[in-house]
Design an enzyme around this catalytic site. Structure first.
Site, PDB file in Angstrom:
ATOM      1  N   LYS A   1     -78.122   6.556 -37.903  1.00 32.90           N
ATOM      2  CA  LYS A   1     -77.314   6.705 -39.099  1.00 32.90           C
ATOM      3  C   LYS A   1     -75.936   7.226 -38.746  1.00 32.90           C
ATOM      4  O   LYS A   1     -75.037   7.300 -39.588  1.00 32.90           O
ATOM      5  CB  LYS A   1     -77.993   7.707 -40.043  1.00 32.90           C
ATOM      6  CG  LYS A   1     -79.424   7.348 -40.366  1.00 32.90           C
ATOM      7  CD  LYS A   1     -80.144   8.548 -41.010  1.00 32.90           C
ATOM      8  CE  LYS A   1     -81.630   8.398 -40.916  1.00 32.90           C
ATOM      9  NZ  LYS A   1     -82.345   9.652 -41.212  1.00 32.90           N
TER      10      LYS A   1
ATOM     11  N   GLU B   1     -70.891   2.845 -32.540  1.00 34.94           N
ATOM     12  CA  GLU B   1     -71.748   4.008 -32.297  1.00 34.94           C
ATOM     13  C   GLU B   1     -70.971   5.291 -32.572  1.00 34.94           C
ATOM     14  O   GLU B   1     -69.733   5.304 -32.521  1.00 34.94           O
ATOM     15  CB  GLU B   1     -72.242   3.928 -30.828  1.00 34.94           C
ATOM     16  CG  GLU B   1     -73.018   5.086 -30.289  1.00 34.94           C
ATOM     17  CD  GLU B   1     -74.345   5.368 -30.976  1.00 34.94           C
ATOM     18  OE1 GLU B   1     -74.368   5.441 -32.208  1.00 34.94           O
ATOM     19  OE2 GLU B   1     -75.342   5.580 -30.256  1.00 34.94           O
TER      20      GLU B   1
ATOM     21  N   ASP C   1     -73.610   9.619 -24.911  1.00 37.91           N
ATOM     22  CA  ASP C   1     -73.923  10.855 -24.205  1.00 37.91           C
ATOM     23  C   ASP C   1     -74.527  10.475 -22.853  1.00 37.91           C
ATOM     24  O   ASP C   1     -73.805  10.171 -21.914  1.00 37.91           O
ATOM     25  CB  ASP C   1     -74.884  11.631 -25.125  1.00 37.91           C
ATOM     26  CG  ASP C   1     -75.191  13.021 -24.668  1.00 37.91           C
ATOM     27  OD1 ASP C   1     -74.273  13.708 -24.218  1.00 37.91           O
ATOM     28  OD2 ASP C   1     -76.365  13.438 -24.768  1.00 37.91           O
TER      29      ASP C   1
ATOM     30  N   PHE D   1     -72.273  20.474 -28.220  1.00 40.94           N
ATOM     31  CA  PHE D   1     -72.986  19.712 -29.244  1.00 40.94           C
ATOM     32  C   PHE D   1     -72.144  19.663 -30.505  1.00 40.94           C
ATOM     33  O   PHE D   1     -71.821  20.689 -31.090  1.00 40.94           O
ATOM     34  CB  PHE D   1     -74.367  20.307 -29.516  1.00 40.94           C
ATOM     35  CG  PHE D   1     -75.254  19.319 -30.217  1.00 40.94           C
ATOM     36  CD1 PHE D   1     -75.856  18.291 -29.505  1.00 40.94           C
ATOM     37  CD2 PHE D   1     -75.447  19.386 -31.592  1.00 40.94           C
ATOM     38  CE1 PHE D   1     -76.643  17.335 -30.148  1.00 40.94           C
ATOM     39  CE2 PHE D   1     -76.232  18.438 -32.247  1.00 40.94           C
ATOM     40  CZ  PHE D   1     -76.833  17.423 -31.524  1.00 40.94           C
TER      41      PHE D   1
ATOM     42  N   ARG E   1     -74.333  15.450 -41.443  1.00 40.44           N
ATOM     43  CA  ARG E   1     -73.745  14.109 -41.362  1.00 40.44           C
ATOM     44  C   ARG E   1     -72.625  13.914 -42.370  1.00 40.44           C
ATOM     45  O   ARG E   1     -71.755  13.071 -42.197  1.00 40.44           O
ATOM     46  CB  ARG E   1     -74.813  13.035 -41.617  1.00 40.44           C
ATOM     47  CG  ARG E   1     -75.898  12.963 -40.556  1.00 40.44           C
ATOM     48  CD  ARG E   1     -76.702  11.681 -40.766  1.00 40.44           C
ATOM     49  NE  ARG E   1     -77.954  11.657 -40.025  1.00 40.44           N
ATOM     50  CZ  ARG E   1     -78.097  11.257 -38.764  1.00 40.44           C
ATOM     51  NH1 ARG E   1     -77.030  10.890 -38.077  1.00 40.44           N
ATOM     52  NH2 ARG E   1     -79.276  11.249 -38.177  1.00 40.44           N
TER      53      ARG E   1
HETATM   54  P1  IMP Z   1     -77.487   8.780 -25.474  1.00 38.17           P
HETATM   55  O1  IMP Z   1     -78.579   7.772 -25.476  1.00 38.17           O
HETATM   56  O2  IMP Z   1     -77.860  10.013 -24.693  1.00 38.17           O
HETATM   57  O3  IMP Z   1     -76.144   8.248 -25.057  1.00 38.17           O
HETATM   58  O4  IMP Z   1     -77.405   9.361 -26.918  1.00 38.17           O
HETATM   59  C1  IMP Z   1     -76.745   8.794 -27.940  1.00 38.17           C
HETATM   60  C2  IMP Z   1     -77.211   9.424 -29.240  1.00 38.17           C
HETATM   61  O5  IMP Z   1     -77.485  10.819 -29.060  1.00 38.17           O
HETATM   62  C3  IMP Z   1     -76.124   9.363 -30.246  1.00 38.17           C
HETATM   63  O6  IMP Z   1     -76.220   8.219 -31.047  1.00 38.17           O
HETATM   64  C4  IMP Z   1     -76.348  10.617 -31.063  1.00 38.17           C
HETATM   65  O7  IMP Z   1     -77.247  10.353 -32.114  1.00 38.17           O
HETATM   66  C5  IMP Z   1     -77.027  11.583 -30.147  1.00 38.17           C
HETATM   67  N1  IMP Z   1     -76.099  12.633 -29.643  1.00 38.17           N
HETATM   68  C6  IMP Z   1     -75.635  12.797 -28.390  1.00 38.17           C
HETATM   69  N2  IMP Z   1     -74.804  13.836 -28.292  1.00 38.17           N
HETATM   70  C7  IMP Z   1     -74.715  14.348 -29.533  1.00 38.17           C
HETATM   71  C8  IMP Z   1     -73.956  15.445 -30.109  1.00 38.17           C
HETATM   72  O8  IMP Z   1     -73.170  16.177 -29.471  1.00 38.17           O
HETATM   73  N3  IMP Z   1     -74.139  15.641 -31.440  1.00 38.17           N
HETATM   74  C9  IMP Z   1     -74.956  14.882 -32.221  1.00 38.17           C
HETATM   75  N4  IMP Z   1     -75.662  13.844 -31.725  1.00 38.17           N
HETATM   76  C10 IMP Z   1     -75.534  13.590 -30.400  1.00 38.17           C
HETATM   77 MG    MG Z   2     -77.416   8.838 -33.306  1.00 41.29          MG
END
Ligand code: IMP
Ligand code: MG
Length: 179
Positions: free
Chosen positions: A43, A99, A103, A152, A165
């Site tokens: 979302k 997106e 991360d 974060f 959100r």
């Molecule tokens: P990845 O697969 O580790 O790249 O994660 C991507 C997803 O992790 C994003 O779509 C976010 O939902 C969540 N995410 C990663 N870092 C944060 C943050 O600092 N705050 C909130 N959500 C995060």
């Molecule tokens: Mg996400």
């Protein structure tokens, strides 16, 4: 400012400005293309997706997908589950994934492979935020709003346990909230 926010990183105005800059880049890059579809990842991408689309001067369609890799914590699990799939086929389409934040890169690397397996003509990534210091898998990110440090962040679509959100800015969550 919300009481759980330590500091604001980007205001609504700054985010709209970044969306406008990315929309212009995308418009130029896709000027000769047809069959363009923007796929927002639910979302977290909703607020950014709306800002971006309003500034995209191209014929395009939109779709949404919902995946989860996180569970309820602040660290990626590396596993990706499809919660809601695309509603239209994407074969021979030029797909731009929208997106909220990249991360570890696990989510996007999974989705890029998934879309290629569905015979998309091209797949590019447009993200509001990028946390390069946390990457676990290498991934090409084509359009980036802002790089952020390893903190974060929430707001403007991004959540912690589904909250925040709705905030109209991106802020750093006070660590005591998730400690
Ligand atoms: P990845 O697969 O580790 O790249 O994660 C991507 C997803 O992790 C994003 O779509 C976010 O939902 C969540 N995410 C990663 N870092 C944060 C943050 O600092 N705050 C909130 N959500 C995060
Ligand atoms: Mg996400």
């Amino acid at each position: 400012m919300h009481k759980d926010i330590e500091k604001v990183l980007f205001t609504e105005e700054e985010i709209r400005g970044a969306a406008g800059r990315l929309a212009e880049q995308i418009r130029r890059d896709y000027a000769e293309e047809e069959d363009i579809v923007f796929v927002g990842l639910l979302k977290g991408s909703v607020q950014f997706m709306a800002d971006l689309l309003k500034q995209i001067d191209l014929d395009c369609t939109i779709d949404f997908m919902c995946v989860s890799s996180y569970g309820k914590g602040t660290k990626s699990t590396g596993r990706v589950n499809i919660i809601k799939d695309l509603s239209e086929p994407i074969d021979d389409k030029n797909v731009i994934i929208v997106e909220d934040i990249i991360d570890s890169g696990n989510t996007l690397s999974f989705i890029k492979k998934y879309f290629s397996a569905k015979n998309a003509k091209s797949v590019r990534i447009c993200t509001l935020l990028n946390k390069p210091s946390r990457r676990e898998v290498e991934i090409d990110v084509d359009y980036i709003g802002f790089d952020v440090p390893d903190e974060f962040v929430v707001g403007y679509g991004l959540d912690y346990r589904e909250y925040y959100r709705n905030l109209p800015y991106i802020g750093v969550l006070k660590p005591e909230i998730y400690a």
